[in-house]
Design a protein around this motif. Structure first.
Motif, PDB file in Angstrom:
ATOM      1  N   ASP A  10       0.872  -1.174   0.000  1.00  0.00           N
ATOM      2  CA  ASP A  10       0.000   0.000   0.000  1.00  0.00           C
ATOM      3  C   ASP A  10       0.909   1.224   0.000  1.00  0.00           C
ATOM      4  O   ASP A  10       1.810   1.334   0.845  1.00  0.00           O
ATOM      5  N   GLY A  12       1.370   5.643  -1.630  1.00  0.00           N
ATOM      6  CA  GLY A  12       0.786   6.787  -2.317  1.00  0.00           C
ATOM      7  C   GLY A  12       1.620   8.027  -2.083  1.00  0.00           C
ATOM      8  O   GLY A  12       2.843   7.951  -1.929  1.00  0.00           O
ATOM      9  N   ILE A  18      -2.545   5.321  -3.537  1.00  0.00           N
ATOM     10  CA  ILE A  18      -2.614   4.978  -4.955  1.00  0.00           C
ATOM     11  C   ILE A  18      -2.570   3.473  -5.161  1.00  0.00           C
ATOM     12  O   ILE A  18      -3.265   2.923  -6.019  1.00  0.00           O
ATOM     13  N   LEU A  19      -1.740   2.783  -4.387  1.00  0.00           N
ATOM     14  CA  LEU A  19      -1.558   1.338  -4.540  1.00  0.00           C
ATOM     15  C   LEU A  19      -2.245   0.585  -3.420  1.00  0.00           C
ATOM     16  O   LEU A  19      -2.179   0.992  -2.254  1.00  0.00           O
ATOM     17  N   TYR A  20      -2.885  -0.540  -3.775  1.00  0.00           N
ATOM     18  CA  TYR A  20      -3.620  -1.358  -2.815  1.00  0.00           C
ATOM     19  C   TYR A  20      -3.216  -2.827  -2.983  1.00  0.00           C
ATOM     20  O   TYR A  20      -3.498  -3.443  -4.006  1.00  0.00           O
ATOM     21  N   GLY A  41      -1.360   3.505 -11.559  1.00  0.00           N
ATOM     22  CA  GLY A  41      -0.402   3.403 -10.465  1.00  0.00           C
ATOM     23  C   GLY A  41       0.916   2.772 -10.864  1.00  0.00           C
ATOM     24  O   GLY A  41       1.739   2.434 -10.002  1.00  0.00           O
ATOM     25  N   THR A  44       3.908   4.701  -9.790  1.00  0.00           N
ATOM     26  CA  THR A  44       3.941   4.723  -8.326  1.00  0.00           C
ATOM     27  C   THR A  44       4.590   3.456  -7.779  1.00  0.00           C
ATOM     28  O   THR A  44       5.282   3.494  -6.761  1.00  0.00           O
ATOM     29  N   ASN A 209      -6.373   0.602 -11.507  1.00  0.00           N
ATOM     30  CA  ASN A 209      -6.811   1.297 -10.292  1.00  0.00           C
ATOM     31  C   ASN A 209      -5.966   0.936  -9.070  1.00  0.00           C
ATOM     32  O   ASN A 209      -6.489   0.735  -7.968  1.00  0.00           O
ATOM     33  N   GLY A 210      -4.659   0.843  -9.276  1.00  0.00           N
ATOM     34  CA  GLY A 210      -3.749   0.606  -8.168  1.00  0.00           C
ATOM     35  C   GLY A 210      -3.729  -0.805  -7.639  1.00  0.00           C
ATOM     36  O   GLY A 210      -3.162  -1.059  -6.568  1.00  0.00           O
ATOM     37  N   ARG A 211      -4.301  -1.748  -8.394  1.00  0.00           N
ATOM     38  CA  ARG A 211      -4.360  -3.140  -7.949  1.00  0.00           C
ATOM     39  C   ARG A 211      -3.893  -4.075  -9.052  1.00  0.00           C
ATOM     40  O   ARG A 211      -4.071  -3.790 -10.234  1.00  0.00           O
TER      41      ARG A 211
END
Length: 234
Positions: A10, A12, A18-20, A41, A44, A209-211
Motif C-alpha cells: 500500500d 501513495g 494509490i496502490l492497494y 499506479g 507509483t 486502479n492501483g491493484r
C-alpha cells in the motif's frame, strides 16, 4: 529467493493512497514489465521501490532485506538503479559529468565504469564532452540509463523509457534494454508501449486502479483475448 519481492504493498503520496495490496517479484537477470491504463499506479510502483512515495503497508524486500522506508540514497547503496521518466539528465553538465553523478556515492570513479557504459552506448563516448541538454531525446535516454548503470546495479528500474521518443527510435531503445538484461542486470520497467514491452519481457503485470489485475508471462498476456481487448487495443 527473488531479487525483489513486493508483497501486499500500500503506497501513495501524502495521505492519498494509490496502490492497494500490490504484489510483484523480479528474479535475478529477469526482465519484468508493468503495464496498464493511465492512472493505474504503474509509476507509483516504481517510485515506491525506490523510496519516493509514502509507504502505507506491506513489504518491499531486495535480496531478502526489507527496504520499505529507506530513502533513495540507501536503496542505491543496496544495488538498485533508477531512471525516471522526466528530468533524468543534468542538462548543463557534460555527458561524462552526468555519468560521474551516477557514481557520486564513490570516493572516486574508476575509468572502467565509464568504459563499461561507453561499450553499451557508444554514442556517449563520442559525445562525452557535449552538454547533456543539447542531446537528442534518444541520446538523453541512453545517458540516463548509462548514469544509472555506473554502479553496476543488480536491478535497474525504468519508468517509461520510450516516452517522447520518435517512432524510429523506440525499437532501438528496446534493443538496448534487451542487451542490458542479456548482460545479467535485472530490469523492472513501466512502459506505455504495452505490446512491445510484453513481447520482449519475461513476465508482465497489468495494474488497474492501483491493484493487480493480471500477471503472466509476456507472451501469455499478449495471447489473452481479455487483456488484448481491454488494455492493448484489440
Amino acid at each position: 529467493m527473488s531479487l525483489l519481492t513486493v508483497d501486499s504493498l500500500d503506497a501513495g503520496y501524502g495521505e492519498l493512497q494509490i496502490l492497494y495490496d500490490v504484489d510483484l517479484f523480479v528474479d535475478d537477470a529477469e526482465y519484468v514489465t508493468v503495464v496498464g491504463p493511465n492512472g493505474a499506479g504503474k509509476s507509483t510502483v516504481m517510485k515506491s521501490v525506490f523510496g519516493l512515495t509514502t509507504y502505507m503497508g506491506g513489504s518491499i524486500e531486495y535480496q531478502g532485506v526489507e527496504i520499505s522506508g529507506l530513502d533513495p540514497e540507501e536503496i542505491i547503496h543496496e544495488g538498485v538503479g533508477y531512471v525516471p521518466q522526466t528530468d533524468n539528465v543534468f542538462a548543463p553538465l557534460s555527458v561524462r559529468e552526468n555519468l560521474e553523478m551516477g557514481a557520486y556515492i564513490r570516493d572516486s570513479v574508476p575509468e572502467a565504469a565509464f568504459e563499461q557504459v561507453y561499450d553499451r552506448f557508444p554514442i556517449l563516448r563520442e559525445r562525452a564532452d557535449q552538454e547533456a541538454g543539447t542531446l537528442s531525446g534518444g541520446q538523453r535516454q541512453m545517458l540516463a540509463m548509462g548514469r544509472a548503470l555506473m554502479l553496476d546495479p543488480d536491478l535497474l528500474l525504468l519508468d517509461e523509457p520510450s516516452a517522447g521518443l520518435a517512432p524510429d527510435l523506440v525499437d532501438e531503445m528496446f534493443d538496448r534494454i534487451d542487451r542490458i538484461t542479456d548482460a545479467g542486470t535485472a530490469v523492472l520497467m513501466v512502459e506505455q508501449n504495452a505490446k512491445e514491452a510484453l513481447r520482449r519481457c519475461d513476465r508482465g503485470y497489468v495494474l488497474v486502479n492501483g491493484r493487480n489485475r493480471y500477471v503472466d508471462s509476456g507472451e501469455a498476456l499478449l495471447d489473452d483475448e481479455q487483456v488484448r481487448r481491454d488494455f492493448l487495443g484489440g
